[in-house]
Design a protein around this motif. Structure first.
Motif, mmCIF file in Angstrom:
data_model
loop_
_atom_site.group_PDB
_atom_site.id
_atom_site.type_symbol
_atom_site.label_atom_id
_atom_site.label_comp_id
_atom_site.label_asym_id
_atom_site.label_seq_id
_atom_site.Cartn_x
_atom_site.Cartn_y
_atom_site.Cartn_z
ATOM 1 N N ALA A 16 0.833 -1.199 0.000
ATOM 2 C CA ALA A 16 0.000 0.000 0.000
ATOM 3 C C ALA A 16 0.872 1.255 0.000
ATOM 4 O O ALA A 16 0.574 2.242 -0.695
ATOM 5 C CB ALA A 16 -0.926 -0.010 1.214
ATOM 6 N N ALA B 68 2.282 1.740 -3.512
ATOM 7 C CA ALA B 68 1.283 2.270 -4.437
ATOM 8 C C ALA B 68 1.050 3.757 -4.188
ATOM 9 O O ALA B 68 0.946 4.554 -5.133
ATOM 10 C CB ALA B 68 -0.024 1.495 -4.290
ATOM 11 N N GLU B 69 1.000 4.139 -2.915
ATOM 12 C CA GLU B 69 0.729 5.534 -2.562
ATOM 13 C C GLU B 69 1.875 6.453 -2.968
ATOM 14 O O GLU B 69 1.660 7.615 -3.321
ATOM 15 C CB GLU B 69 0.490 5.642 -1.058
ATOM 16 N N ASP C 218 4.244 5.768 -5.433
ATOM 17 C CA ASP C 218 4.735 5.492 -6.792
ATOM 18 C C ASP C 218 6.086 4.767 -6.802
ATOM 19 O O ASP C 218 6.974 5.073 -7.603
ATOM 20 C CB ASP C 218 4.840 6.783 -7.603
ATOM 21 N N PHE D 40 4.175 -4.800 -9.678
ATOM 22 C CA PHE D 40 3.166 -3.777 -9.412
ATOM 23 C C PHE D 40 3.832 -2.420 -9.640
ATOM 24 O O PHE D 40 4.696 -2.000 -8.871
ATOM 25 C CB PHE D 40 2.634 -3.916 -7.986
ATOM 26 N N THR E 45 -2.944 -2.147 -8.402
ATOM 27 C CA THR E 45 -2.213 -2.264 -7.150
ATOM 28 C C THR E 45 -2.270 -3.694 -6.610
ATOM 29 O O THR E 45 -3.064 -4.521 -7.071
ATOM 30 C CB THR E 45 -2.789 -1.318 -6.089
#
Length: 294
Positions: free
Chosen positions: A139, A142-143, A145, A163, A169
């Motif tokens: 997480a 993803a947040e 980059d 990913f 994600t």
């Protein structure tokens, strides 16, 4: 007689597959690796030999005898020594100029930001069952980059998922949020390995005990993971060639002599995946009931 370390000479045999300029780029990159067991230690040493110049590594565990069949740092001389300490020493022995920071308490919510500070790429090597830590780590990637790679050792092969920033994600693919422990195990396993190439040559079913977080492993799978993950890392860091991003994946099984490019649009929401997970869950429950009766 000792020879002083020289980066260019030490990694000169990389040149040809990478340019001199690309080798300098790799020297300036920082990779984070959480978990230094079956695949994590091999990831670190392979990437160090590729010439990557900086690492953040994390593991709270010590080496024990059951680690010997697959973990690169597991030796008699390293018994009961923290894995992070051992792997720092081994990596620095390859490249004494490494900038390497060790998180001996593992990756936690308290150090997550520090663990990823300045990181160009994350390579996942957490224990299969470390769902909370893995969900938090992916997480964060993803947040912020940060591209993330997971290469899972399955049987005598490797299953790969990447990913990448602003694409599907980890959570969108695996659908773990809010699931029970059993459902997370099945979603993660089937999500990693839609092709399930490893199925069929397990010779002792009793060696698999998912309830108690136990399962068989092989050194071949771990080394294959390191090679595949490092290749993806090279392509991502140097912006070279096509990189498959989830829901696309790769699964290679050396025992079966098979390689499959997998595609599950929607991840575990995909109808094929939902059916496979449902079948696996029925089999899982049946095994539990059998164990209880016996």
């Amino acid at each position: 007689m000792t020879t002083s370390f020289n980066y260019q000479q030490a990694f000169s045999r990389n040149i040809g597959w990478v340019t001199t300029e690309e080798q300098a780029v790799l020297r300036g990159k920082k990779i984070a690796i959480a978990g230094l067991g079956g695949v994590g230690g091999s990831h670190l040493l392979t990437l160090a030999r590729l010439g990557v110049g900086a690492f953040h590594i994390a593991d709270f565990d010590k080496f024990e005898l059951p680690n010997f069949n697959r973990q690169v740092g597991a030796t008699v001389s390293h018994l009961n020594i923290p894995k992070a300490d051992v792997m720092v020493e081994m990596a620095m022995d390859i490249n004494p100029e490494l900038n390497i920071t060790s998180f001996n308490q593992g990756v936690t919510t308290d150090n997550l930001t520090e663990f990823f500070t300045g990181v160009d790429l994350y390579v996942d090597a957490l224990d299969f069952f470390a769902f909370t830590a893995r969900e938090n780590v992916f997480a964060h990637c993803a947040e912020h980059d940060i591209p993330a790679i997971t290469a899972a050792p399955l049987g005598m092969g490797v299953a790969l998922l990447n990913f990448l920033p602003r694409k599907m994600t980890f959570e969108q693919y695996f659908q773990l949020d809010g699931k029970s422990e059993t459902d997370k195990i099945l979603n993660f396993l089937l999500g990693l390995s839609p092709a399930m190439l490893q199925r069929g040559y397990l010779v002792d079913q009793t060696a698999v005990d998912l309830i108690n977080h136990k399962g068989p492993s092989t050194p071949m799978a771990c080394e294959l993971c390191a090679g595949v993950a490092a290749t993806q890392a090279l392509k991502i860091l140097l912006k070279r060639g096509k990189v498959l991003a989830a829901p696309w994946g790769l699964h290679f099984d050396a025992y079966r002599n098979k390689s499959v490019k997998t595609w599950r649009p929607g991840g575990n929401k995909n109808l094929i995946q939902r059916l496979a997970i449902a079948v696996a869950k029925r089999q899982f429950i049946s095994l539990i009931k059998t164990d209880v009766r016996t």
